[in-house]
Design a protein around this motif. Sequence first.
Motif, PDB file in Angstrom:
ATOM      1  N   UNK A 150       0.731  -1.127   0.206  1.00 62.33           N
ATOM      2  CA  UNK A 150      -0.051   0.106  -0.032  1.00 62.33           C
ATOM      3  C   UNK A 150       0.881   1.327   0.069  1.00 62.33           C
ATOM      4  N   UNK A 151       0.314   2.106  -0.571  1.00 59.45           N
ATOM      5  CA  UNK A 151       1.048   3.605  -0.539  1.00 59.45           C
ATOM      6  C   UNK A 151       1.228   4.194  -1.884  1.00 59.45           C
ATOM      7  N   UNK A 152       1.553   5.498  -1.838  1.00 62.72           N
ATOM      8  CA  UNK A 152       1.215   6.540  -2.964  1.00 62.72           C
ATOM      9  C   UNK A 152       2.196   5.720  -4.218  1.00 62.72           C
ATOM     10  N   UNK A 153       1.387   5.663  -5.401  1.00 62.97           N
ATOM     11  CA  UNK A 153       2.046   5.062  -6.706  1.00 62.97           C
ATOM     12  C   UNK A 153       3.126   6.081  -7.324  1.00 62.97           C
ATOM     13  N   UNK A 154       4.589   5.506  -7.687  1.00 55.36           N
ATOM     14  CA  UNK A 154       5.236   6.413  -8.192  1.00 55.36           C
ATOM     15  C   UNK A 154       5.153   6.276  -9.964  1.00 55.36           C
ATOM     16  N   UNK A 155       5.066   4.776 -10.129  1.00 50.70           N
ATOM     17  CA  UNK A 155       5.240   4.567 -11.613  1.00 50.70           C
ATOM     18  C   UNK A 155       4.519   3.067 -11.705  1.00 50.70           C
ATOM     19  N   UNK A 156       4.014   2.620 -12.857  1.00 54.00           N
ATOM     20  CA  UNK A 156       3.534   1.362 -13.358  1.00 54.00           C
ATOM     21  C   UNK A 156       3.945   1.189 -14.691  1.00 54.00           C
ATOM     22  N   UNK A 157       3.859  -0.166 -15.011  1.00 56.45           N
ATOM     23  CA  UNK A 157       4.192  -0.618 -16.176  1.00 56.45           C
ATOM     24  C   UNK A 157       3.216  -1.928 -16.304  1.00 56.45           C
ATOM     25  N   UNK A 158       2.343  -1.810 -17.648  1.00 52.41           N
ATOM     26  CA  UNK A 158       1.589  -2.962 -17.916  1.00 52.41           C
ATOM     27  C   UNK A 158       1.957  -3.961 -18.798  1.00 52.41           C
ATOM     28  N   UNK A 159       1.590  -5.267 -18.622  1.00 51.31           N
ATOM     29  CA  UNK A 159       1.973  -6.173 -19.683  1.00 51.31           C
ATOM     30  C   UNK A 159       0.742  -6.850 -20.141  1.00 51.31           C
ATOM     31  N   UNK A 160       0.623  -7.363 -21.265  1.00 49.16           N
ATOM     32  CA  UNK A 160      -0.667  -8.341 -21.523  1.00 49.16           C
ATOM     33  C   UNK A 160      -0.758  -9.597 -20.900  1.00 49.16           C
ATOM     34  N   UNK A 161      -1.714 -10.212 -20.501  1.00 51.61           N
ATOM     35  CA  UNK A 161      -2.072 -11.680 -20.125  1.00 51.61           C
ATOM     36  C   UNK A 161      -2.381 -12.270 -21.324  1.00 51.61           C
ATOM     37  N   UNK A 162      -1.418 -13.292 -21.611  1.00 57.41           N
ATOM     38  CA  UNK A 162      -1.749 -14.092 -23.007  1.00 57.41           C
ATOM     39  C   UNK A 162      -2.451 -15.489 -22.950  1.00 57.41           C
ATOM     40  N   UNK A 163      -3.086 -15.793 -23.840  1.00 58.30           N
ATOM     41  CA  UNK A 163      -3.702 -17.147 -23.741  1.00 58.30           C
ATOM     42  C   UNK A 163      -2.889 -18.438 -23.530  1.00 58.30           C
ATOM     43  N   UNK A 164      -2.883 -19.205 -22.564  1.00 62.66           N
ATOM     44  CA  UNK A 164      -2.105 -20.399 -22.218  1.00 62.66           C
ATOM     45  C   UNK A 164      -1.098 -19.731 -21.287  1.00 62.66           C
ATOM     46  N   UNK A 172       7.409 -14.201 -15.726  1.00 64.77           N
ATOM     47  CA  UNK A 172       8.738 -13.636 -16.551  1.00 64.77           C
ATOM     48  C   UNK A 172       8.494 -12.504 -17.204  1.00 64.77           C
ATOM     49  N   UNK A 173       7.179 -12.379 -17.834  1.00 63.14           N
ATOM     50  CA  UNK A 173       6.813 -11.210 -18.579  1.00 63.14           C
ATOM     51  C   UNK A 173       6.824 -10.086 -17.606  1.00 63.14           C
ATOM     52  N   UNK A 174       6.390  -9.970 -16.434  1.00 68.65           N
ATOM     53  CA  UNK A 174       6.269  -9.009 -15.660  1.00 68.65           C
ATOM     54  C   UNK A 174       7.608  -8.487 -15.201  1.00 68.65           C
ATOM     55  N   UNK A 175       8.434  -9.746 -14.729  1.00 71.14           N
ATOM     56  CA  UNK A 175       9.685  -9.499 -14.341  1.00 71.14           C
ATOM     57  C   UNK A 175      10.256  -8.523 -15.094  1.00 71.14           C
ATOM     58  N   UNK A 176      10.353  -8.810 -16.492  1.00 70.52           N
ATOM     59  CA  UNK A 176      11.059  -8.173 -17.523  1.00 70.52           C
ATOM     60  C   UNK A 176      10.626  -6.613 -17.368  1.00 70.52           C
ATOM     61  N   UNK A 177       9.356  -6.194 -17.384  1.00 73.45           N
ATOM     62  CA  UNK A 177       9.060  -5.168 -17.068  1.00 73.45           C
ATOM     63  C   UNK A 177       9.327  -4.234 -15.649  1.00 73.45           C
ATOM     64  N   UNK A 178       9.484  -5.181 -14.596  1.00 67.17           N
ATOM     65  CA  UNK A 178      10.063  -4.547 -13.363  1.00 67.17           C
ATOM     66  C   UNK A 178      11.496  -4.233 -13.349  1.00 67.17           C
ATOM     67  N   UNK A 179      12.158  -4.950 -14.414  1.00 66.07           N
ATOM     68  CA  UNK A 179      13.778  -4.494 -14.334  1.00 66.07           C
ATOM     69  C   UNK A 179      13.810  -3.235 -15.060  1.00 66.07           C
ATOM     70  N   UNK A 180      12.898  -2.748 -15.901  1.00 69.23           N
ATOM     71  CA  UNK A 180      12.765  -1.372 -16.517  1.00 69.23           C
ATOM     72  C   UNK A 180      12.190  -0.261 -15.563  1.00 69.23           C
ATOM     73  N   UNK A 181      11.153  -0.996 -15.012  1.00 70.09           N
ATOM     74  CA  UNK A 181      10.202   0.068 -14.019  1.00 70.09           C
ATOM     75  C   UNK A 181      10.933   0.512 -12.994  1.00 70.09           C
TER      76      UNK A 181
END
Length: 207
Positions: A150-164, A172-181
């Motif tokens: 919980x707490x004031x948001x500084x930044x967010x990144x979105x990724x798609x959820x894909x079929x399957x 893994x897809x989110x972690x790649x975004x974490x490393x940039x964010x």
Amino acid sequence: MGVTGKRTAILISGRGSNMRALVEAARAADFPAEIVLVISNRPAAAGLEFARAAGIATLVIDHKVYADRAAFDRALDAGLRQARVDLVCLAGFMRLLTPWFVERWLDRVINIHPSLLPAFPGLDTHRRALEAGVKLAGCTVHYLRAGTDDGPIIAQAAVPVLPGDTENTLAARILAAEHKLYPLALRLAASGATARPGAGALFNPAP
Ligand code: GRF
């Protein structure tokens, strides 16, 4: 390395891939934060090896040797003060911090969580996102408050959820975004761009 920037500590409990992304970003001459300390509450955290090899001071504060959360948090506070730390990044740090610590370090601790908060705080984030059938997932960096994730948001990144998708492929897809964010969010926090946390959404980088 940004040697004139905010003195920053990174707290880890395990793998430390976000820590590594922060350390690598902070090598840029214009980066407004300097990583001066990596603390782990687990002596065997894999991330400690990378930090040591990178020449960064490390500290193990093993939660198992403290009587309670309050005692652990006092040791953590002492370690951070001794290193004259300005800012703290929680990066896969699997301990809840007491309201005393949160208040003492208010607006100086940031955390990364692998969901688009306020959706799916806490554990089993990816499984719960898949069960809910969301079509967008992602990650959030926010200032720490006493509530979980919980707490004031500084930044967010979105990724798609894909079929399957499984928990692993989504993670893994989110972690790649974490490393940039996370480097981007630390840059914002350390440069004072978030001087009024909670003032509104600040940045929405492309994943
Ligand atoms: C990341 O997904 C982070 O968002 C979550 O725990 C994971 C830690 O990974 N809080 P790492 O230790 O940074 O590799």
